[in-house]
Design a protein around this motif. Structure first.
Motif, PDB file in Angstrom:
ATOM      1  N   ASP A 190       0.849  -1.188   0.000  1.00 25.73           N
ATOM      2  CA  ASP A 190       0.000   0.000   0.000  1.00 25.73           C
ATOM      3  C   ASP A 190       0.887   1.241   0.000  1.00 25.73           C
ATOM      4  O   ASP A 190       1.672   1.457   0.925  1.00 25.73           O
ATOM      5  CB  ASP A 190      -0.916  -0.013   1.226  1.00 25.73           C
ATOM      6  N   PHE A 191       0.778   2.069  -1.024  1.00 36.08           N
ATOM      7  CA  PHE A 191       1.644   3.232  -1.181  1.00 36.08           C
ATOM      8  C   PHE A 191       1.522   4.189  -0.001  1.00 36.08           C
ATOM      9  O   PHE A 191       2.529   4.652   0.553  1.00 36.08           O
ATOM     10  CB  PHE A 191       1.300   3.951  -2.489  1.00 36.08           C
ATOM     11  N   ASP A 192       0.311   4.498   0.410  1.00 34.92           N
ATOM     12  CA  ASP A 192       0.110   5.466   1.487  1.00 34.92           C
ATOM     13  C   ASP A 192       0.649   4.952   2.819  1.00 34.92           C
ATOM     14  O   ASP A 192       1.182   5.728   3.627  1.00 34.92           O
ATOM     15  CB  ASP A 192      -1.376   5.812   1.614  1.00 34.92           C
ATOM     16  N   ASN A 196       3.610   6.710   5.064  1.00 35.93           N
ATOM     17  CA  ASN A 196       3.419   6.975   6.491  1.00 35.93           C
ATOM     18  C   ASN A 196       4.522   6.330   7.320  1.00 35.93           C
ATOM     19  O   ASN A 196       5.043   6.933   8.272  1.00 35.93           O
ATOM     20  CB  ASN A 196       2.048   6.452   6.926  1.00 35.93           C
ATOM     21  N   ASP A 197       4.897   5.097   6.952  1.00 35.81           N
ATOM     22  CA  ASP A 197       5.984   4.408   7.665  1.00 35.81           C
ATOM     23  C   ASP A 197       7.298   5.162   7.512  1.00 35.81           C
ATOM     24  O   ASP A 197       8.077   5.279   8.474  1.00 35.81           O
ATOM     25  CB  ASP A 197       6.146   2.983   7.126  1.00 35.81           C
ATOM     26  N   LYS A 210      16.613   4.793   3.460  1.00 33.79           N
ATOM     27  CA  LYS A 210      17.007   4.527   2.072  1.00 33.79           C
ATOM     28  C   LYS A 210      16.256   3.305   1.531  1.00 33.79           C
ATOM     29  O   LYS A 210      15.701   3.339   0.427  1.00 33.79           O
ATOM     30  CB  LYS A 210      18.511   4.296   1.986  1.00 33.79           C
ATOM     31  N   THR A 211      16.227   2.231   2.321  1.00 30.39           N
ATOM     32  CA  THR A 211      15.548   1.003   1.887  1.00 30.39           C
ATOM     33  C   THR A 211      14.074   1.266   1.611  1.00 30.39           C
ATOM     34  O   THR A 211      13.535   0.865   0.569  1.00 30.39           O
ATOM     35  CB  THR A 211      15.681  -0.093   2.953  1.00 30.39           C
ATOM     36  N   LEU A 212      13.419   1.954   2.529  1.00 28.42           N
ATOM     37  CA  LEU A 212      11.982   2.193   2.390  1.00 28.42           C
ATOM     38  C   LEU A 212      11.687   3.188   1.263  1.00 28.42           C
ATOM     39  O   LEU A 212      10.722   3.014   0.505  1.00 28.42           O
ATOM     40  CB  LEU A 212      11.407   2.698   3.718  1.00 28.42           C
TER      41      LEU A 212
END
Length: 413
Positions: A190-192, A196-197, A210-212
């Motif tokens: 889920d993009f949103d 948020n994360d 960087k990973t996220l």
């Protein structure tokens, strides 16, 4: 293996013939059996043993299996496409699929059915950025393809163990099979939620950010152009922390592209923009892509190479191609016709859309994107390559080392 030296003239001739026919019969039985293909006509699981409740993984309707033994007490021993071995009920095994199949649903089966917006068959989605799909279920095997977060991949069998391999094409043929670990696949991200994360992460946690952010960028490309700018804004925060000049420059280029793609012109505006497009080749204006073959040779001379290509779609004038340093041309020598297929942009060649829009060898990729990004199509899987739709074709525009390199004319198959 049969040791032929042990069969001597002392053997009874009748027994010898019987043995020979028996061996031949077994051989052909194995050969026929090995050539038969088997499919599952329902969702089911790969059980550790017959009548067991313990299982290794999940099959989806339509999965292909290899039979390892004949049916025993209503069960077959089979091999899954990732080489897991176990048992399935005989009633679920068929040599072909049809409308009368059982198709019993397994509510716990994590494999998604076809028919959603993203994929037509059994599938899962890539959860991570830059995932390597390998030729064999081995982390040291060669990479066949790089997959991106949000990519749908064909899956017919998944193991329970997250550290086991999944065959992404469900094919036993080595040419088509490719593998990745189960833990990297799942429902579509889920993009949103990912945004948020990311926003919750401590700014000093550069590694996780960087990973996220890489996942967010790839997923944005796999969603729609409107998601690109918020994705690249997060990623840009990270690359500035890393202080890598090349990465910063590349990201700024992609942010300019994201801005253009998010504000694309209407099809009518794009058609008007491309309506009067023409190449200038060695000073010769070509409002049409067509020459006679004789005109072609008169202007450009004899080609450095001629070759026949496989044109299965029949979109080109001919299978015969002339290759020049400046261009590639499809040529029908019998009909005395030639059609431009690809032009290399250099001091001799340029593409003109109108008197104010000239694409020549001096044009930088950055300037091209900033000026004409709203007319383009692009993909993360083909960096530095852009497309502009025309009335009956598509222009594929390629940059190398920041400069315009070539323009290719493509037609729908």
């Amino acid at each position: 293996m049969l040791d032929l030296k042990r069969i001597t003239s002392k053997d009874n001739p009748v027994n010898f013939m019987k043995k020979t026919y028996f061996i031949i019969a077994i051989f052909f039985s194995i050969l026929i059996h090995s050539q038969e293909r088997y499919f599952l006509n329902s969702d089911t699981r790969l059980y550790i043993s017959p009548n067991s409740s313990s299982y290794l993984g999940y099959f989806k309707y339509g999965a292909e299996v290899r039979l390892l033994s004949g049916a025993e007490n209503g069960w077959y021993k089979v091999q899954a496409d990732n080489f897991n071995e176990g048992y399935v009920e005989k009633k679920f095994v068929a040599t072909r699929l049809n409308a009368k199949d059982l198709k019993i649903k397994d509510a716990e089966n994590p494999i998604l059915e076809g028919g959603d917006y993203y994929y037509g068959g059994n599938h899962l989605f890539v959860l991570v950025a830059g995932l390597k799909a390998r030729a064999l279920p081995d982390k040291n095997s060669k990479t066949k393809e790089i997959l991106f977060a949000g990519d749908p991949v064909a899956v017919n069998y998944v193991p329970k163990n997250p550290d086991e391999w999944v065959n992404l094409n469900g094919s036993f043929t080595e040419e088509y099979a490719k593998y990745t670990l189960r833990k990297f696949l799942g429902p579509r991200p889920d993009f949103d939620i990912l945004l948020n994360d990311f926003d919750k992460l401590n700014t000093n946690n550069i590694t996780e950010r960087k990973t996220l952010s890489e996942r967010i960028v790839e997923l944005a490309w796999n969603t729609n152009y409107s998601k690109l700018m918020p994705a690249y804004q997060r990623y840009y925060e990270v690359v500035k922390q890393l202080n890598d000049p090349k990465l910063i420059a590349d990201t700024e280029l992609n942010m300019a592209l994201a801005k253009g793609l998010a504000n694309r012109k209407s099809p009518e505006q794009i058609a008007a923009f491309t309506k009067k497009a023409e190449f200038v080749l060695k000073g010769n204006s070509t409002k049409s892509l067509f020459f006679t073959q004789k005109e072609l040779v008169k202007i450009f001379g004899s080609p450095i190479k001629k070759a026949s290509i496989g044109d299965e779609c029949g979109v080109y004038l001919s299978d015969l191609f002339y290759y020049y340093p400046d261009l590639e041309v499809s040529v029908d020598e019998k009909q005395n016709k030639a059609e431009i297929v690809k032009v290399f942009i250099n001091e001799n060649n340029k593409l003109i859309f109108n008197p104010n829009v000239i694409l020549d060898y001096k044009l930088s990729e950055k300037a091209f994107i900033e000026k004409y990004g709203t007319y383009l199509e692009a993909s993360i899987k083909s960096p530095h390559t852009y497309s502009i739709f025309m009335e009956y074709s598509l222009l594929r525009i390629i940059f190398k080392d920041g400069k315009l390199f070539s323009v290719e004319i493509l037609f729908d198959c």
